[in-house]
Design an enzyme around this catalytic site. Sequence first.
Site, short mmCIF file in Angstrom:
data_model
loop_
_atom_site.label_atom_id
_atom_site.label_comp_id
_atom_site.label_asym_id
_atom_site.label_seq_id
_atom_site.Cartn_x
_atom_site.Cartn_y
_atom_site.Cartn_z
N GLU A 183 10.64 -7.76 -2.74
CA GLU A 183 11.52 -6.66 -2.18
C GLU A 183 10.76 -6.06 -1.17
O GLU A 183 9.48 -6.65 -0.77
CB GLU A 183 10.56 -5.69 -3.40
CG GLU A 183 10.83 -5.62 -4.76
CD GLU A 183 13.03 -4.94 -4.77
OE1 GLU A 183 13.92 -4.69 -3.84
OE2 GLU A 183 13.50 -4.94 -5.89
N LEU A 184 11.54 -6.90 -0.16
CA LEU A 184 10.87 -7.11 1.48
C LEU A 184 11.16 -5.84 2.23
O LEU A 184 12.28 -4.59 0.90
CB LEU A 184 12.00 -7.92 1.47
CG LEU A 184 11.35 -9.55 1.20
CD1 LEU A 184 12.14 -10.14 1.17
CD2 LEU A 184 9.52 -9.66 0.98
N GLY A 200 6.78 -6.33 -0.54
CA GLY A 200 5.96 -6.23 0.40
C GLY A 200 6.44 -6.29 2.44
O GLY A 200 7.90 -6.39 1.82
N SER A 201 6.97 -6.88 3.20
CA SER A 201 7.00 -6.98 4.48
C SER A 201 8.30 -8.77 4.29
O SER A 201 7.13 -9.39 4.06
CB SER A 201 6.27 -7.51 5.72
OG SER A 201 5.13 -8.44 5.37
N GLU A 233 11.41 -2.44 11.86
CA GLU A 233 11.52 -1.82 10.69
C GLU A 233 10.45 -1.09 11.16
O GLU A 233 9.06 -1.06 11.43
CB GLU A 233 10.35 -2.66 9.38
CG GLU A 233 10.44 -1.61 8.17
CD GLU A 233 10.31 -1.99 7.21
OE1 GLU A 233 9.44 -2.97 6.93
OE2 GLU A 233 10.38 -1.67 5.48
N TRP A 291 0.70 -1.29 -0.15
CA TRP A 291 0.42 0.21 -0.19
C TRP A 291 0.78 1.11 0.72
O TRP A 291 0.12 2.48 0.06
CB TRP A 291 -0.96 0.16 1.44
CG TRP A 291 0.02 -0.24 2.25
CD1 TRP A 291 -0.21 -1.65 2.70
CD2 TRP A 291 0.59 0.96 3.17
NE1 TRP A 291 0.38 -0.93 4.16
CE2 TRP A 291 0.81 0.24 4.06
CE3 TRP A 291 0.88 1.85 3.23
CZ2 TRP A 291 2.27 1.01 5.30
CZ3 TRP A 291 1.56 2.31 3.66
CH2 TRP A 291 2.84 1.53 4.74
N ASN A 292 2.03 1.00 0.65
CA ASN A 292 3.04 1.95 0.80
C ASN A 292 3.03 2.83 -0.94
O ASN A 292 3.65 4.30 -0.52
CB ASN A 292 4.26 2.21 1.58
CG ASN A 292 4.90 1.26 0.87
OD1 ASN A 292 5.16 0.47 0.15
ND2 ASN A 292 6.77 1.24 2.04
N GLU A 349 14.83 -4.68 -9.28
CA GLU A 349 13.88 -3.52 -10.50
C GLU A 349 14.35 -2.67 -10.80
O GLU A 349 15.53 -2.36 -9.87
CB GLU A 349 12.87 -3.45 -9.67
CG GLU A 349 11.53 -4.99 -8.89
CD GLU A 349 10.62 -4.82 -7.90
OE1 GLU A 349 10.24 -3.67 -7.51
OE2 GLU A 349 9.54 -5.49 -8.16
N CYS A 399 9.82 1.95 1.69
CA CYS A 399 10.92 0.12 2.89
C CYS A 399 12.96 0.54 2.72
O CYS A 399 13.35 0.65 3.76
CB CYS A 399 10.78 -0.71 1.43
SG CYS A 399 11.67 -0.01 -0.42
N PRO A 414 -2.74 -6.36 -5.63
CA PRO A 414 -3.19 -5.15 -4.86
C PRO A 414 -2.99 -4.51 -3.21
O PRO A 414 -4.38 -5.89 -3.03
CB PRO A 414 -3.69 -3.36 -5.87
CG PRO A 414 -5.11 -4.29 -6.51
CD PRO A 414 -4.68 -6.05 -6.76
N ALA A 415 -2.73 -3.88 -2.27
CA ALA A 415 -2.71 -4.53 -0.89
C ALA A 415 -4.32 -3.74 -0.95
O ALA A 415 -4.92 -2.96 -1.69
CB ALA A 415 -2.11 -2.99 -0.57
P1 NAD Z 1 1.96 -6.86 3.80
O1 NAD Z 1 3.63 -7.85 3.73
O2 NAD Z 1 1.35 -6.88 4.87
O3 NAD Z 1 1.80 -6.25 2.79
C1 NAD Z 1 1.82 -6.79 0.92
C2 NAD Z 1 1.06 -7.92 0.38
O4 NAD Z 1 1.25 -9.00 0.58
C3 NAD Z 1 0.14 -6.51 -0.15
O5 NAD Z 1 -1.04 -7.22 -1.05
C4 NAD Z 1 -0.86 -7.78 1.07
O6 NAD Z 1 -1.98 -7.99 0.70
C5 NAD Z 1 -0.46 -9.18 0.98
N1 NAD Z 1 -0.47 -9.57 1.76
C6 NAD Z 1 -0.60 -9.34 3.32
N2 NAD Z 1 -0.05 -10.62 4.37
C7 NAD Z 1 -0.36 -11.70 3.05
C8 NAD Z 1 -0.79 -13.37 3.37
N3 NAD Z 1 -0.52 -13.31 4.87
N4 NAD Z 1 -0.49 -13.57 2.34
C9 NAD Z 1 -0.59 -13.56 0.90
N5 NAD Z 1 0.04 -11.87 0.69
C10 NAD Z 1 -0.68 -11.15 2.18
O7 NAD Z 1 3.36 -4.95 3.66
P2 NAD Z 1 2.76 -3.46 3.58
O8 NAD Z 1 2.01 -2.87 4.76
O9 NAD Z 1 1.47 -3.72 2.24
O10 NAD Z 1 3.95 -2.70 3.19
C11 NAD Z 1 4.72 -2.41 3.56
C12 NAD Z 1 6.20 -3.28 3.59
O11 NAD Z 1 6.65 -3.60 2.23
C13 NAD Z 1 7.45 -3.11 4.20
O12 NAD Z 1 8.00 -3.72 5.33
C14 NAD Z 1 7.97 -2.16 3.57
O13 NAD Z 1 9.01 -2.10 3.79
C15 NAD Z 1 7.91 -3.39 2.52
N6 NAD Z 1 8.12 -2.38 1.49
C16 NAD Z 1 8.98 -2.78 0.39
C17 NAD Z 1 9.49 -2.44 -0.89
C18 NAD Z 1 11.08 -2.60 -1.63
O14 NAD Z 1 10.83 -2.57 -2.15
N7 NAD Z 1 11.82 -3.64 -0.71
C19 NAD Z 1 8.88 -1.37 -1.09
C20 NAD Z 1 7.84 -1.10 -1.30
C21 NAD Z 1 7.27 -0.94 0.03
#
Ligand code: NAD
Length: 492
Positions: free
Chosen positions: A260-261, A238-239, A391, A160-161, A468, A294, A185-186
């Site tokens: 990309e975490l 994501g995370s 984080e 979502w960020n 990327e 991130c 998407p988120a």
């Molecule tokens: P998140 O991991 O909670 O969610 C990311 C995506 O995963 C969303 O689409 C969400 O719906 C999905 N998701 C969540 N739980 C899931 C599950 N149990 N099974 C499958 N999919 C699931 O992360 P967030 O809170 O949306 O985003 C923030 C995180 O993303 C932070 O840790 C940030 O550092 C990271 N991030 C990394 C980068 C990068 O390029 N390294 C860029 C942006 C954000």
Amino acid sequence: MTVLARSTEAGDALADRIITCPLPGGWRGPTFPVLNPATGAHLTDVADMGPDEAKAAVKAASQALASWAGRTAKERAAILMAWHDRILQNKDELARLLTLEMGKPLAEAAGEVAHGASYIAWFAEEAKRLYGDVIPTNDPNRRMLAIRQPIGVVAAITPWNFPSAMIMRKVAPALAAGCTVVIKPAEDTPLSAIALLQLAGEAGMPEGVLSLVTCRKPAEIARVLTDHRDVRKLSFTGSTAVGKLLMRQCADTVKKVSLELGGNAPFIVFADADLDTAVNSAMLAKFRNAGQTCISANRFLVEASVLPAFTEKLLARIAGLKAGDGLEAGTSLGPIINEAGLAKIDRLVTTAMEQGATLLTGGYRIERPGTFYAPTVLADVTPAMDISKAEIFGPVVTLSAFETEAEAIRLANDTDYGLAAYAFTREMGRLWRLPEALEFGMVAMNEGTVGSEAAPFGGVKESGIGREGSRVGIDEYAEIKYVGMGGIGAAR
Ligand code: NAD
């Protein structure tokens, strides 16, 4: 669901069209609400799709694959550029939608849209350079080639960020390579994704090449995408916790993954640094997107002799931040995405103080509608505190002192994460040797940001796998195939 069919009034502004009519044509299933985190207001309701829709999207992507991959690179590039152009024509509207659903200040949202679009233009060009090799043969009767081909159907799961740029950064290289893509998407920010797909359809993206599955509960949709044999690649941002889970799920079908975490970026300031540059960069690296990136600076490590001066300058700048609705002029700090994010930040700050940190400013939720946290500075932070290991994902600066370069490097590398690092110094030797010693995928020296379509973006250690952007970004979506031809004979 592939490209959304809409019965909207032509001429309406894009953001209003998406908000008033966010559902795919004919959708009769459940929906879920999208809220504005700056006000708590209900924006609209979006389709809450389930496994059946996810399977249908994969089927459509599988069926579209051969014809998309079979187009020339030039044809794919032309469609990508038409999409790019429509995105830029609608930049202000996409930015407004992004701010409404995510909260970041409007200028930042417009910057995100332009940044994302730059990946589309970049990879439209790279599509034409997916070269192979003719390999000097090891036998006069044989010819040896290596060709690069699209990996197949790609699942892209995004956070979502950066609801807009993260989609473009994944989809552009995948489509350029000849892959088809299903995006999930988120749940907090599906509207930017819907708008991007709408524009892709208008730009002539063929049916099935790009699909969107919106849902409130991501786990079961992700399970379909990770288990499906036709999906050959997962690209996830994501995370770290969810990334690890999805990587495990992909093991059964041996899918290629790009992850990309999360990050835990050190921000190192040496006594010889230009302190004004360091403070300007700190404002960007810490407070952009209210610290919810991130690559946000997470641990400020400052050489002891300049810590008082750096702190004073930083506090003065922080006093000038204006929290508010991102659509209002002058807002420089938007909301935290939701109550859970706010509670996590508050818990980390409170625990740090219990563990011995000193609060210099902030440390509270801002009392106003929406989910806002005050810009916060904590001093006397140690590596053992929870806040140094997590984080933070919020507008919180943690300050620690160091005495030597070796100590700074040891402290900086003392994390399981390895995404971005920042360092400030005017010493020429250190400028070169420090990035080599820092265990991070991206190092910014004397500047407060990383990230360009021309540069490789990604992490090491538990911050991810793959890159990327840049000339290597398309490789994540291509397989190298060896072709050996026997019985050819020597030319002379
Ligand atoms: P998140 O991991 O909670 O969610 C990311 C995506 O995963 C969303 O689409 C969400 O719906 C999905 N998701 C969540 N739980 C899931 C599950 N149990 N099974 C499958 N999919 C699931 O992360 P967030 O809170 O949306 O985003 C923030 C995180 O993303 C932070 O840790 C940030 O550092 C990271 N991030 C990394 C980068 C990068 O390029 N390294 C860029 C942006 C954000």
